[in-house]
Every structure is written in structure tokens, then in C-alpha cells.
Design an enzyme around this catalytic site. Structure first.
Site, PDB file in Angstrom:
ATOM      1  N   ASP A  17       0.832  -1.205   0.000  1.00 29.52           N
ATOM      2  CA  ASP A  17       0.000   0.000   0.000  1.00 29.52           C
ATOM      3  C   ASP A  17       0.868   1.259   0.000  1.00 29.52           C
ATOM      4  O   ASP A  17       1.974   1.256   0.553  1.00 29.52           O
ATOM      5  CB  ASP A  17      -0.890  -0.031   1.251  1.00 29.52           C
ATOM      6  CG  ASP A  17      -2.090   0.900   1.119  1.00 29.52           C
ATOM      7  OD1 ASP A  17      -2.280   1.487   0.037  1.00 29.52           O
ATOM      8  OD2 ASP A  17      -2.829   1.040   2.110  1.00 29.52           O
ATOM      9  N   GLY A  18       0.350   2.319  -0.611  1.00 33.63           N
ATOM     10  CA  GLY A  18       1.005   3.622  -0.521  1.00 33.63           C
ATOM     11  C   GLY A  18       1.646   4.126  -1.801  1.00 33.63           C
ATOM     12  O   GLY A  18       2.324   5.155  -1.788  1.00 33.63           O
ATOM     13  N   ASN A  19       1.403   3.441  -2.910  1.00 37.15           N
ATOM     14  CA  ASN A  19       1.989   3.909  -4.179  1.00 37.15           C
ATOM     15  C   ASN A  19       1.476   5.301  -4.540  1.00 37.15           C
ATOM     16  O   ASN A  19       2.239   6.164  -4.992  1.00 37.15           O
ATOM     17  CB  ASN A  19       1.609   2.962  -5.331  1.00 37.15           C
ATOM     18  CG  ASN A  19       2.195   1.580  -5.171  1.00 37.15           C
ATOM     19  OD1 ASN A  19       3.037   1.352  -4.306  1.00 37.15           O
ATOM     20  ND2 ASN A  19       1.752   0.652  -5.996  1.00 37.15           N
ATOM     21  N   GLU A  64     -11.888  -4.955  -5.625  1.00 38.65           N
ATOM     22  CA  GLU A  64     -12.388  -3.576  -5.464  1.00 38.65           C
ATOM     23  C   GLU A  64     -11.616  -2.570  -6.344  1.00 38.65           C
ATOM     24  O   GLU A  64     -12.085  -1.456  -6.577  1.00 38.65           O
ATOM     25  CB  GLU A  64     -12.288  -3.135  -3.996  1.00 38.65           C
ATOM     26  CG  GLU A  64     -13.293  -3.801  -3.058  1.00 38.65           C
ATOM     27  CD  GLU A  64     -13.022  -5.274  -2.799  1.00 38.65           C
ATOM     28  OE1 GLU A  64     -11.826  -5.645  -2.689  1.00 38.65           O
ATOM     29  OE2 GLU A  64     -13.970  -6.072  -2.743  1.00 38.65           O
ATOM     30  N   ASN A  65     -10.441  -2.962  -6.803  1.00 39.57           N
ATOM     31  CA  ASN A  65      -9.621  -2.024  -7.582  1.00 39.57           C
ATOM     32  C   ASN A  65     -10.234  -1.660  -8.946  1.00 39.57           C
ATOM     33  O   ASN A  65      -9.834  -0.679  -9.569  1.00 39.57           O
ATOM     34  CB  ASN A  65      -8.191  -2.561  -7.790  1.00 39.57           C
ATOM     35  CG  ASN A  65      -7.324  -2.464  -6.551  1.00 39.57           C
ATOM     36  OD1 ASN A  65      -6.380  -3.232  -6.363  1.00 39.57           O
ATOM     37  ND2 ASN A  65      -7.632  -1.512  -5.654  1.00 39.57           N
ATOM     38  N   TRP A  66     -11.255  -2.427  -9.385  1.00 38.50           N
ATOM     39  CA  TRP A  66     -11.942  -2.067 -10.638  1.00 38.50           C
ATOM     40  C   TRP A  66     -12.637  -0.721 -10.516  1.00 38.50           C
ATOM     41  O   TRP A  66     -12.996  -0.118 -11.520  1.00 38.50           O
ATOM     42  CB  TRP A  66     -12.980  -3.140 -11.013  1.00 38.50           C
ATOM     43  CG  TRP A  66     -12.380  -4.477 -11.332  1.00 38.50           C
ATOM     44  CD1 TRP A  66     -12.467  -5.605 -10.573  1.00 38.50           C
ATOM     45  CD2 TRP A  66     -11.608  -4.841 -12.492  1.00 38.50           C
ATOM     46  NE1 TRP A  66     -11.799  -6.640 -11.181  1.00 38.50           N
ATOM     47  CE2 TRP A  66     -11.267  -6.208 -12.356  1.00 38.50           C
ATOM     48  CE3 TRP A  66     -11.174  -4.152 -13.631  1.00 38.50           C
ATOM     49  CZ2 TRP A  66     -10.513  -6.893 -13.311  1.00 38.50           C
ATOM     50  CZ3 TRP A  66     -10.425  -4.840 -14.583  1.00 38.50           C
ATOM     51  CH2 TRP A  66     -10.100  -6.180 -14.419  1.00 38.50           C
ATOM     52  N   ARG A 177       1.637  -5.078   6.112  1.00 37.64           N
ATOM     53  CA  ARG A 177       0.977  -4.018   5.341  1.00 37.64           C
ATOM     54  C   ARG A 177       1.808  -2.758   5.460  1.00 37.64           C
ATOM     55  O   ARG A 177       2.186  -2.346   6.556  1.00 37.64           O
ATOM     56  CB  ARG A 177      -0.449  -3.747   5.825  1.00 37.64           C
ATOM     57  CG  ARG A 177      -1.144  -2.700   4.945  1.00 37.64           C
ATOM     58  CD  ARG A 177      -2.610  -2.526   5.218  1.00 37.64           C
ATOM     59  NE  ARG A 177      -3.205  -1.668   4.190  1.00 37.64           N
ATOM     60  CZ  ARG A 177      -4.438  -1.748   3.746  1.00 37.64           C
ATOM     61  NH1 ARG A 177      -5.254  -2.656   4.231  1.00 37.64           N
ATOM     62  NH2 ARG A 177      -4.884  -0.917   2.811  1.00 37.64           N
ATOM     63  N   ARG A 183      -5.364  -2.513   8.407  1.00 38.99           N
ATOM     64  CA  ARG A 183      -6.554  -3.351   8.180  1.00 38.99           C
ATOM     65  C   ARG A 183      -6.227  -4.383   7.108  1.00 38.99           C
ATOM     66  O   ARG A 183      -5.226  -4.254   6.398  1.00 38.99           O
ATOM     67  CB  ARG A 183      -7.762  -2.486   7.784  1.00 38.99           C
ATOM     68  CG  ARG A 183      -7.510  -1.601   6.619  1.00 38.99           C
ATOM     69  CD  ARG A 183      -8.743  -0.760   6.239  1.00 38.99           C
ATOM     70  NE  ARG A 183      -8.329   0.151   5.172  1.00 38.99           N
ATOM     71  CZ  ARG A 183      -7.833   1.358   5.378  1.00 38.99           C
ATOM     72  NH1 ARG A 183      -7.733   1.846   6.602  1.00 38.99           N
ATOM     73  NH2 ARG A 183      -7.423   2.104   4.369  1.00 38.99           N
ATOM     74  N   LEU A 184      -7.113  -5.392   6.985  1.00 39.70           N
ATOM     75  CA  LEU A 184      -6.810  -6.505   6.081  1.00 39.70           C
ATOM     76  C   LEU A 184      -7.361  -6.303   4.669  1.00 39.70           C
ATOM     77  O   LEU A 184      -6.928  -6.969   3.734  1.00 39.70           O
ATOM     78  CB  LEU A 184      -7.326  -7.827   6.660  1.00 39.70           C
ATOM     79  CG  LEU A 184      -6.670  -8.247   7.989  1.00 39.70           C
ATOM     80  CD1 LEU A 184      -7.197  -9.603   8.444  1.00 39.70           C
ATOM     81  CD2 LEU A 184      -5.149  -8.312   7.858  1.00 39.70           C
ATOM     82  N   SER A 185      -8.337  -5.403   4.522  1.00 36.63           N
ATOM     83  CA  SER A 185      -8.860  -5.067   3.192  1.00 36.63           C
ATOM     84  C   SER A 185      -9.162  -6.290   2.330  1.00 36.63           C
ATOM     85  O   SER A 185      -8.768  -6.363   1.161  1.00 36.63           O
ATOM     86  CB  SER A 185      -7.886  -4.144   2.461  1.00 36.63           C
ATOM     87  OG  SER A 185      -7.749  -2.938   3.161  1.00 36.63           O
TER      88      SER A 185
HETATM   89  C1  FPP Z   1      -1.690   0.319  -3.383  1.00 34.13           C
HETATM   90  O1  FPP Z   1      -1.313   1.653  -3.516  1.00 34.13           O
HETATM   91  C2  FPP Z   1      -1.232  -0.446  -4.504  1.00 34.13           C
HETATM   92  C3  FPP Z   1      -2.028  -1.039  -5.436  1.00 34.13           C
HETATM   93  C4  FPP Z   1      -3.493  -0.920  -5.421  1.00 34.13           C
HETATM   94  C5  FPP Z   1      -1.472  -1.798  -6.535  1.00 34.13           C
HETATM   95  C6  FPP Z   1      -0.239  -2.597  -6.243  1.00 34.13           C
HETATM   96  C7  FPP Z   1       0.413  -2.847  -7.523  1.00 34.13           C
HETATM   97  C8  FPP Z   1       1.750  -2.807  -7.761  1.00 34.13           C
HETATM   98  C9  FPP Z   1       2.767  -2.614  -6.714  1.00 34.13           C
HETATM   99  C10 FPP Z   1       2.241  -2.942  -9.135  1.00 34.13           C
HETATM  100  C11 FPP Z   1       1.839  -4.163  -9.907  1.00 34.13           C
HETATM  101  C12 FPP Z   1       2.246  -5.432  -9.308  1.00 34.13           C
HETATM  102  C13 FPP Z   1       2.938  -6.437  -9.916  1.00 34.13           C
HETATM  103  C14 FPP Z   1       3.038  -7.764  -9.246  1.00 34.13           C
HETATM  104  C15 FPP Z   1       3.633  -6.284 -11.196  1.00 34.13           C
HETATM  105  P1  FPP Z   1      -2.431   2.780  -3.604  1.00 34.13           P
HETATM  106  O2  FPP Z   1      -2.541   3.182  -5.037  1.00 34.13           O
HETATM  107  O3  FPP Z   1      -3.695   2.303  -2.984  1.00 34.13           O
HETATM  108  O4  FPP Z   1      -1.747   3.886  -2.757  1.00 34.13           O
HETATM  109  P2  FPP Z   1      -2.470   5.037  -1.916  1.00 34.13           P
HETATM  110  O5  FPP Z   1      -3.279   4.362  -0.848  1.00 34.13           O
HETATM  111  O6  FPP Z   1      -1.301   5.810  -1.361  1.00 34.13           O
HETATM  112  O7  FPP Z   1      -3.284   5.854  -2.883  1.00 34.13           O
END
Ligand code: FPP
Length: 229
Positions: A17-19, A64-66, A177, A183-185
Site C-alpha cells: 500500500d502507498g503507491n 475492489e480495484n476495478w 501491510r 486493516r486486512l482489506s
Molecule cells: C496500493 O497503492 C497499490 C495497489 C493498489 C497496486 C499494487 C500494484 C503494484 C505494486 C504494481 C503491480 C504489481 C505487480 C506484481 C507487477 P495505492 O494506489 O492504494 O496507494 P495510496 O493508498 O497511497 O493511494
């Protein structure tokens, strides 16, 4: 059962999490956060193998990511595609077995084809298993497993377990996490029954092998009682 201080983990799972926040702090597009997230995936998959883990399970795309924007979904799909194309040879060479949990067949055909090829090419490997959760939700997984168990006539813990997407993998020892959320989401709800939990404020793109080592060291000191005393 292991004595306190002597546990070594076989199976670790990570909610990466956290990208988005990593990118936002740098005034970069969210996709750049995901791109750096893939670099962390690569580092941590290597480290898990070098540290001798039997299995590493990563939450890459939830059911849920959709709900995210079309652009962000497309960016994630593109990254996954490039990841398989660029890293598959390394997995084959290093005896890594790739596995997918979740219903990845809902992904575009070009990606499912690449995944099927990657699964086939690593199927005979018996080193570290790298399980990637794609279109995964634990409630959906448990419902699917329970339906299969019911169709076979026995809705028992063992029968459900045998039908989970993780069937045959070592029990989950440690669930990590990143990014400060606790949380486990909807991730590995069944498998986490007796897993140890480890949370860090580090955002996923900044997650390094030393953080994994720190989590494993913490796991090593925990006393696991599985409901006993
Ligand atoms: C959470 O960060 C991350 C994701 C929903 C996607 C995770 C995917 C990758 C790391 C890349 C693809 C994976 C592979 C195996 C090639 P967020 O976007 O929810 O961050 P935020 O909560 O800070 O907005």
C-alpha cells in the site's frame, strides 16, 4: 511448536500500500507510484528467495480495484504485462514458481495469455513460490471454495481449505501491510487466522529488503500459541 525467539517464517504475504501517496508527495502521477511499486516487487521477490522463504504472496489487484479510474487500471495492467515480459526468465532461472490467486481470467486476453505462459513455464519449479493476487478478494475466494466443497458434499474446514486459491501452499505465517494503514482489506482472511501481523509506515515504493528482514526478525521473537497456552 517453535519456542519464542526461534520462529522462522515459511510464508509471508504483503499488502503493498502507498503507491499513490508516494507519487503525490513528489507531485508525480499515480502511475509513477505504481511503476516504482513494481521495482519494489522485483527487489522483495529477490530478497524473499535469497532469505529462503518458501512462499511470498503479494496483493497486486483486488476485486475492489476495478473502481479506480480507467487510466489507473490501464496503467496497472500495462505494468503487470511488462513485469511478466521482463522478469519471467529470471523466475525460470531461479527456480521460482509463479502462482496466481484470484480470478485473473477477468483480465484482458493479452494479459491472461502471458500469465498462462508464465504459469506453465514455472510450473515445474520447486523453489520459492511467488503468488500474485489478481482480481482477488478473500470473501469471494472463501465463497467459491465453500461452493466447491458443498458440491462435493462436505462443508468442513478441511474441505474449504483444500479449495482455496492458496491450497497446497505453506500456512501463512506473517502478513505485512505498508503505508501505515492497519486493516486486512479483504486479503487472505481465511489464511490470516493465525498469522502474525506487521505494520509499517514505509510506503510500498520505499520498501526495501531490510524492511522485510525487520519484519521477519519481529516474527522470530513472537510466541505463537494457536489458541493454546
Ligand atoms: C496500493 O497503492 C497499490 C495497489 C493498489 C497496486 C499494487 C500494484 C503494484 C505494486 C504494481 C503491480 C504489481 C505487480 C506484481 C507487477 P495505492 O494506489 O492504494 O496507494 P495510496 O493508498 O497511497 O493511494
Amino acid at each position: 511448536m517453535s519456542l519464542p525467539g526461534s520462529n522462522s517464517a515459511r510464508h509471508v504475504a504483503i499488502i503493498m500500500d502507498g503507491n499513490g501517496r508516494w507519487a503525490k508527495r513528489r507531485h508525480l502521477p499515480r502511475a509513477e507510484g505504481h511503476r516504482r511499486g513494481v521495482e519494489a516487487v522485483r527487489r522483495i521477490a529477490r530478497a524473499a528467495r535469497e532469505m529462503g522463504l518458501e512462499a511470498l504472496t503479494l496483493y497486486a489487484f483486488s476485486t475492489e480495484n476495478w473502481r479506480r479510474s480507467e487510466d489507473e487500471i490501464a496503467a496497472l495492467m500495462g505494468l503487470m504485462k511488462r513485469f511478466i515480459l521482463s522478469d519471467l526468465d529470471e523466475f525460470v532461472a531461479n527456480n521460482v514458481r509463479l502462482r496466481i490467486i484470484g480470478d485473473y481470467k477477468a483480465f484482458p486476453a493479452d494479459i491472461t495469455k502471458l500469465i498462462d505462459n508464465a504459469l506453465a513455464r514455472t510450473a515445474g519449479n520447486d523453489g520459492t513460490t511467488l503468488a500474485v493476487a489478481l482480481n482477488y478478494g478473500a470473501q469471494d475466494e472463501i465463497a467459491r471454495a465453500a461452493a466447491k466443497a458443498a458440491a462435493q458434499g462436505a462443508v468442513t474446514v478441511e474441505a474449504i481449505e483444500a479449495e482455496l486459491d492458496t491450497a497446497g501452499m505453506p500456512p501463512l505465517d506473517l502478513l505485512i501491510r505498508t503505508s501505515g494503514e492497519q486493516r486486512l482489506s479483504n486479503f487472505l482472511l481465511w489464511q490470516a487466522a493465525y498469522a502474525e501481523l506487521w505494520f509499517t509506515d514505509v510506503l510500498w515504493p520505499d520498501f526495501k529488503p531490510e524492511h522485510l528482514a525487520e519484519a521477519l526478525a519481529s516474527f522470530g521473537t513472537r510466541e505463537r500459541r494457536y489458541g493454546g497456552r
